[in-house]
Write a protein that holds these residues in place. Structure first.
Motif, PDB file in Angstrom:
ATOM      1  N   ALA A 143      -8.234  -3.484  -2.452  1.00 56.75           N
ATOM      2  CA  ALA A 143      -8.678  -2.870  -1.198  1.00 56.75           C
ATOM      3  C   ALA A 143      -8.281  -1.402  -1.132  1.00 56.75           C
ATOM      4  O   ALA A 143      -9.051  -0.557  -0.663  1.00 56.75           O
ATOM      5  CB  ALA A 143      -8.087  -3.625  -0.007  1.00 56.75           C
ATOM      6  N   LEU A 144      -7.093  -1.077  -1.612  1.00 55.30           N
ATOM      7  CA  LEU A 144      -6.648   0.321  -1.634  1.00 55.30           C
ATOM      8  C   LEU A 144      -7.531   1.151  -2.565  1.00 55.30           C
ATOM      9  O   LEU A 144      -7.904   2.285  -2.238  1.00 55.30           O
ATOM     10  CB  LEU A 144      -5.182   0.406  -2.078  1.00 55.30           C
ATOM     11  CG  LEU A 144      -4.137  -0.133  -1.105  1.00 55.30           C
ATOM     12  CD1 LEU A 144      -2.751  -0.078  -1.735  1.00 55.30           C
ATOM     13  CD2 LEU A 144      -4.151   0.646   0.200  1.00 55.30           C
ATOM     14  N   PHE A 162      -3.142   5.873   3.045  1.00 53.91           N
ATOM     15  CA  PHE A 162      -2.984   7.310   3.295  1.00 53.91           C
ATOM     16  C   PHE A 162      -2.004   7.939   2.290  1.00 53.91           C
ATOM     17  O   PHE A 162      -2.188   9.088   1.875  1.00 53.91           O
ATOM     18  CB  PHE A 162      -2.520   7.550   4.728  1.00 53.91           C
ATOM     19  CG  PHE A 162      -3.442   6.956   5.766  1.00 53.91           C
ATOM     20  CD1 PHE A 162      -4.816   7.148   5.670  1.00 53.91           C
ATOM     21  CD2 PHE A 162      -2.961   6.196   6.813  1.00 53.91           C
ATOM     22  CE1 PHE A 162      -5.680   6.606   6.610  1.00 53.91           C
ATOM     23  CE2 PHE A 162      -3.816   5.642   7.756  1.00 53.91           C
ATOM     24  CZ  PHE A 162      -5.183   5.849   7.646  1.00 53.91           C
ATOM     25  N   GLN A 163      -0.997   7.172   1.888  1.00 53.45           N
ATOM     26  CA  GLN A 163      -0.073   7.659   0.865  1.00 53.45           C
ATOM     27  C   GLN A 163      -0.783   7.817  -0.477  1.00 53.45           C
ATOM     28  O   GLN A 163      -0.546   8.794  -1.206  1.00 53.45           O
ATOM     29  CB  GLN A 163       1.115   6.697   0.738  1.00 53.45           C
ATOM     30  CG  GLN A 163       2.035   6.700   1.951  1.00 53.45           C
ATOM     31  CD  GLN A 163       3.055   5.581   1.927  1.00 53.45           C
ATOM     32  OE1 GLN A 163       2.829   4.511   1.359  1.00 53.45           O
ATOM     33  NE2 GLN A 163       4.198   5.815   2.552  1.00 53.45           N
ATOM     34  N   LEU A 164      -1.647   6.878  -0.802  1.00 50.73           N
ATOM     35  CA  LEU A 164      -2.429   6.963  -2.034  1.00 50.73           C
ATOM     36  C   LEU A 164      -3.367   8.161  -1.996  1.00 50.73           C
ATOM     37  O   LEU A 164      -3.503   8.898  -2.983  1.00 50.73           O
ATOM     38  CB  LEU A 164      -3.227   5.676  -2.238  1.00 50.73           C
ATOM     39  CG  LEU A 164      -4.195   5.650  -3.438  1.00 50.73           C
ATOM     40  CD1 LEU A 164      -3.437   5.850  -4.748  1.00 50.73           C
ATOM     41  CD2 LEU A 164      -4.981   4.334  -3.467  1.00 50.73           C
ATOM     42  N   GLN A 165      -3.994   8.377  -0.866  1.00 50.20           N
ATOM     43  CA  GLN A 165      -4.933   9.488  -0.729  1.00 50.20           C
ATOM     44  C   GLN A 165      -4.224  10.837  -0.841  1.00 50.20           C
ATOM     45  O   GLN A 165      -4.751  11.775  -1.451  1.00 50.20           O
ATOM     46  CB  GLN A 165      -5.686   9.377   0.591  1.00 50.20           C
ATOM     47  CG  GLN A 165      -6.664   8.202   0.627  1.00 50.20           C
ATOM     48  CD  GLN A 165      -7.341   8.039   1.971  1.00 50.20           C
ATOM     49  OE1 GLN A 165      -6.801   8.418   3.002  1.00 50.20           O
ATOM     50  NE2 GLN A 165      -8.526   7.479   1.963  1.00 50.20           N
ATOM     51  N   ARG A 166      -3.051  10.942  -0.271  1.00 47.50           N
ATOM     52  CA  ARG A 166      -2.291  12.186  -0.392  1.00 47.50           C
ATOM     53  C   ARG A 166      -1.894  12.422  -1.856  1.00 47.50           C
ATOM     54  O   ARG A 166      -1.968  13.551  -2.355  1.00 47.50           O
ATOM     55  CB  ARG A 166      -1.043  12.140   0.497  1.00 47.50           C
ATOM     56  CG  ARG A 166      -1.335  12.315   1.980  1.00 47.50           C
ATOM     57  CD  ARG A 166      -0.047  12.429   2.786  1.00 47.50           C
ATOM     58  NE  ARG A 166      -0.307  12.793   4.174  1.00 47.50           N
ATOM     59  CZ  ARG A 166      -0.547  11.931   5.146  1.00 47.50           C
ATOM     60  NH1 ARG A 166      -0.551  10.630   4.873  1.00 47.50           N
ATOM     61  NH2 ARG A 166      -0.791  12.333   6.380  1.00 47.50           N
ATOM     62  N   ALA A 167      -1.461  11.359  -2.517  1.00 46.16           N
ATOM     63  CA  ALA A 167      -1.088  11.479  -3.929  1.00 46.16           C
ATOM     64  C   ALA A 167      -2.303  11.851  -4.779  1.00 46.16           C
ATOM     65  O   ALA A 167      -2.193  12.632  -5.735  1.00 46.16           O
ATOM     66  CB  ALA A 167      -0.487  10.159  -4.422  1.00 46.16           C
ATOM     67  N   LYS A 194     -10.527  -3.976   6.154  1.00 42.51           N
ATOM     68  CA  LYS A 194     -10.607  -4.021   4.693  1.00 42.51           C
ATOM     69  C   LYS A 194      -9.223  -3.937   4.050  1.00 42.51           C
ATOM     70  O   LYS A 194      -8.884  -4.713   3.148  1.00 42.51           O
ATOM     71  CB  LYS A 194     -11.488  -2.881   4.191  1.00 42.51           C
ATOM     72  CG  LYS A 194     -11.452  -2.637   2.684  1.00 42.51           C
ATOM     73  CD  LYS A 194     -12.087  -3.770   1.895  1.00 42.51           C
ATOM     74  CE  LYS A 194     -13.598  -3.750   2.055  1.00 42.51           C
ATOM     75  NZ  LYS A 194     -14.236  -4.744   1.165  1.00 42.51           N
ATOM     76  N   VAL A 195      -8.420  -2.992   4.539  1.00 45.76           N
ATOM     77  CA  VAL A 195      -7.118  -2.737   3.919  1.00 45.76           C
ATOM     78  C   VAL A 195      -6.019  -3.631   4.494  1.00 45.76           C
ATOM     79  O   VAL A 195      -5.125  -4.059   3.768  1.00 45.76           O
ATOM     80  CB  VAL A 195      -6.730  -1.246   4.098  1.00 45.76           C
ATOM     81  CG1 VAL A 195      -5.350  -0.966   3.509  1.00 45.76           C
ATOM     82  CG2 VAL A 195      -7.774  -0.351   3.452  1.00 45.76           C
ATOM     83  N   GLY A 196      -6.110  -3.908   5.791  1.00 48.03           N
ATOM     84  CA  GLY A 196      -5.062  -4.667   6.468  1.00 48.03           C
ATOM     85  C   GLY A 196      -4.074  -3.723   7.138  1.00 48.03           C
ATOM     86  O   GLY A 196      -3.711  -2.694   6.559  1.00 48.03           O
ATOM     87  N   GLU A 197      -3.671  -4.063   8.343  1.00 47.80           N
ATOM     88  CA  GLU A 197      -2.736  -3.204   9.078  1.00 47.80           C
ATOM     89  C   GLU A 197      -1.447  -2.994   8.303  1.00 47.80           C
ATOM     90  O   GLU A 197      -0.845  -1.919   8.357  1.00 47.80           O
ATOM     91  CB  GLU A 197      -2.424  -3.819  10.447  1.00 47.80           C
ATOM     92  CG  GLU A 197      -3.548  -3.701  11.455  1.00 47.80           C
ATOM     93  CD  GLU A 197      -3.142  -4.150  12.843  1.00 47.80           C
ATOM     94  OE1 GLU A 197      -1.915  -4.084  13.147  1.00 47.80           O
ATOM     95  OE2 GLU A 197      -4.012  -4.557  13.632  1.00 47.80           O
TER      96      GLU A 197
END
Length: 242
Positions: free
Chosen positions: A175-176, A208-213, A198-201
């Motif tokens: 999902a991530l 968001f951590q993955l996207q920043r990385a 989709k991702v889960g709370e």
């Protein structure tokens, strides 16, 4: 254990794996004896037990600089045995002005910029794994990878399934990966709800951590504006629902 035993006794595959893990964590180069031992035991590595392979990657991924261990595996030709899909990313030129690294080096930059979390680290390692499968040049000669997020989630499912992970964990990682490009979307409340579903709370902050990385694995300057916008909307939606 003397050198002769270390090199010639193939029963010592566990010892070799432990050495690989220790060297990866300590960020040291492989010595010649270990490289030779790996080469001699190549057949055993090709048939490595699922649990041992999973253990190896978890130890490397949860180290302070996981890229070091992953790069070592590639240098001694083990990465292509363990995760051949990832080997295809090595040296793959993205042909895109926003990317100053090949796919593999970009992945490792992203990996090192993620917090110490196994779900997140696996997502980082596999987030762009489908880029070689989806690559094409547009009319301007720029590299494009449309659908690599969706395809990447599918590939990640196969890899993690091979390693024996439980479906709940596989689903979270996939999902991530599938949503890591969502920062480019213009979202309203309906889109935010779909993203959370989709991702889960419990994993939305990891996205968001993955996207920043992911942004830190590209050419500077870094712009987190879209991520912050969606993150704030997500927090407001979750808060209002509560």
């Amino acid at each position: 254990m003397n050198k002769k035993d270390f090199l010639n006794n193939t029963i010592n595959i566990d010892y070799i794996l432990d050495k690989i893990i220790d060297i990866s964590i300590l960020e040291q180069p492989f010595d010649d004896d270990l490289i030779e031992a790996i080469s001699i035991n190549k057949e055993q590595f090709e048939n490595l037990d699922q649990d041992k392979l999973k253990y190896l990657f978890e130890k490397i991924l949860m180290s302070q600089k996981p890229s070091f261990g992953i790069r070592l595996l590639e240098e001694v030709n083990l990465l292509g045995i363990f995760i051949p899909e990832l080997q295809k990313c090595v040296g793959f030129n993205q042909r895109n002005p926003y990317h100053n690294y090949d796919v593999f080096d970009h992945i490792l930059k992203v990996l090192d910029n993620t917090p110490l979390d196994l779900t997140l680290r696996w997502a980082a390692l596999l987030h762009d794994i489908a880029k070689p499968l989806t690559f094409f040049l547009d009319k301007n000669g720029k590299g494009r990878f449309f659908g690599h997020d969706i395809k990447g989630a599918q590939v990640a499912r196969k890899i993690l399934g091979r390693l024996g992970y439980q479906e709940e964990f596989i689903k979270a990682v996939a999902a991530l990966i599938e949503t890591h490009m969502s920062r480019y979307n213009i979202m309203k409340e309906k889109g935010i709800k779909k993203l959370i579903d989709k991702v889960g709370e419990e994993n939305i902050e990891k996205l968001f951590q993955l996207q920043r990385a992911d942004i830190k694995g590209k050419r500077e300057p870094y712009d987190f504006t879209n991520i912050e916008f969606i993150e704030n909307m997500t927090k407001k939606f979750i808060s209002s629902k509560e």
